[in-house]
Design a protein around this motif. Sequence first.
Motif, short mmCIF file in Angstrom:
data_model
loop_
_atom_site.label_atom_id
_atom_site.label_comp_id
_atom_site.label_asym_id
_atom_site.label_seq_id
_atom_site.Cartn_x
_atom_site.Cartn_y
_atom_site.Cartn_z
N ILE A 74 0.84 -1.21 0.00
CA ILE A 74 0.00 0.00 0.00
C ILE A 74 0.87 1.25 0.00
O ILE A 74 0.63 2.19 -0.78
CB ILE A 74 -0.95 -0.01 1.21
N GLU A 78 1.22 4.18 -2.95
CA GLU A 78 0.97 5.59 -2.68
C GLU A 78 2.19 6.46 -2.99
O GLU A 78 2.05 7.60 -3.44
CB GLU A 78 0.56 5.77 -1.23
N HIS A 81 3.39 5.19 -7.27
CA HIS A 81 2.36 5.25 -8.31
C HIS A 81 2.63 4.31 -9.48
O HIS A 81 2.62 4.72 -10.65
CB HIS A 81 2.22 6.69 -8.84
N LYS A 105 -8.70 1.71 0.79
CA LYS A 105 -7.87 2.79 0.24
C LYS A 105 -8.21 3.10 -1.22
O LYS A 105 -7.70 4.05 -1.80
CB LYS A 105 -6.39 2.40 0.33
N LEU A 107 -7.42 1.17 -3.79
CA LEU A 107 -6.24 0.84 -4.60
C LEU A 107 -6.35 -0.53 -5.28
O LEU A 107 -5.36 -1.05 -5.79
CB LEU A 107 -4.98 0.86 -3.72
#
Length: 244
Positions: A74, A78, A81, A105, A107
């Motif tokens: 994660i 972040e 990218h 999140k 994602l």
Amino acid sequence: MYQQEAIKPYDERAEKGQQVEQMFDNIAPTYDKLNHRLSWDIDKGWRKKAISYLKPFNPQTILDIATGTGDFAILAAEMLHPKRLVGADISEGMMEIGRKKVKAKGLQEIISFEKEDCLKLSYPDNSFDAVTAAFGIRNFASLDKGLQEMYRVLKPGGHLSIVELTTPVSFPMRQLFHIYSHSVLPVYGRLISKDTSAYSYLTKTIEAFPQGERMTDILHEAGFSKASFKRLTFGICTMYMATK
């Protein structure tokens, strides 16, 4: 065989990989809470340093080995990218928690979790721009095989970034860490996780795991070039960097 490869969580007679899977499935519900609390949240800074090393290389495909509950994956998504990040682990219990965190999140289009034997990965050669691992490789039943697989799936010119718990080498941190890891960590781990063996096992593997110059030699033997290391927080953690 390296010393930590002979250390098993439960039964000396059973295969190590199966025991490690069982152990992490057992402690998955309390793993994040214990991990952050036992390190006073310093582990978050260690992960950031390992990810920051990769930033200049702008990796678009990343494999996070022994991803656990996905904290490293994660944070990497972040900070870096990438277009695609795969978290691979032997424990479905850990990854299920990771999937929930990733969904929260937003994602899930970038991060996926896949059950993998890290000694025999299913991915083709030269698949990823970067391979990462945080606090997991010391649980490999064969460190050499695990590193060779990480090398195999990494693209030529790709980068490896590892953070692993280690034993401080200098006084008084070495002595203080010994007291902490043999008293506070296993006792508190048993109270919270209810697993009487897991945190004693983890302490033993930290002490037995090759570190520093020896670990960079092992990385070179696995095929990596430009292998180096950096001790963090008085040597409680070490970051390893290498290139294919």
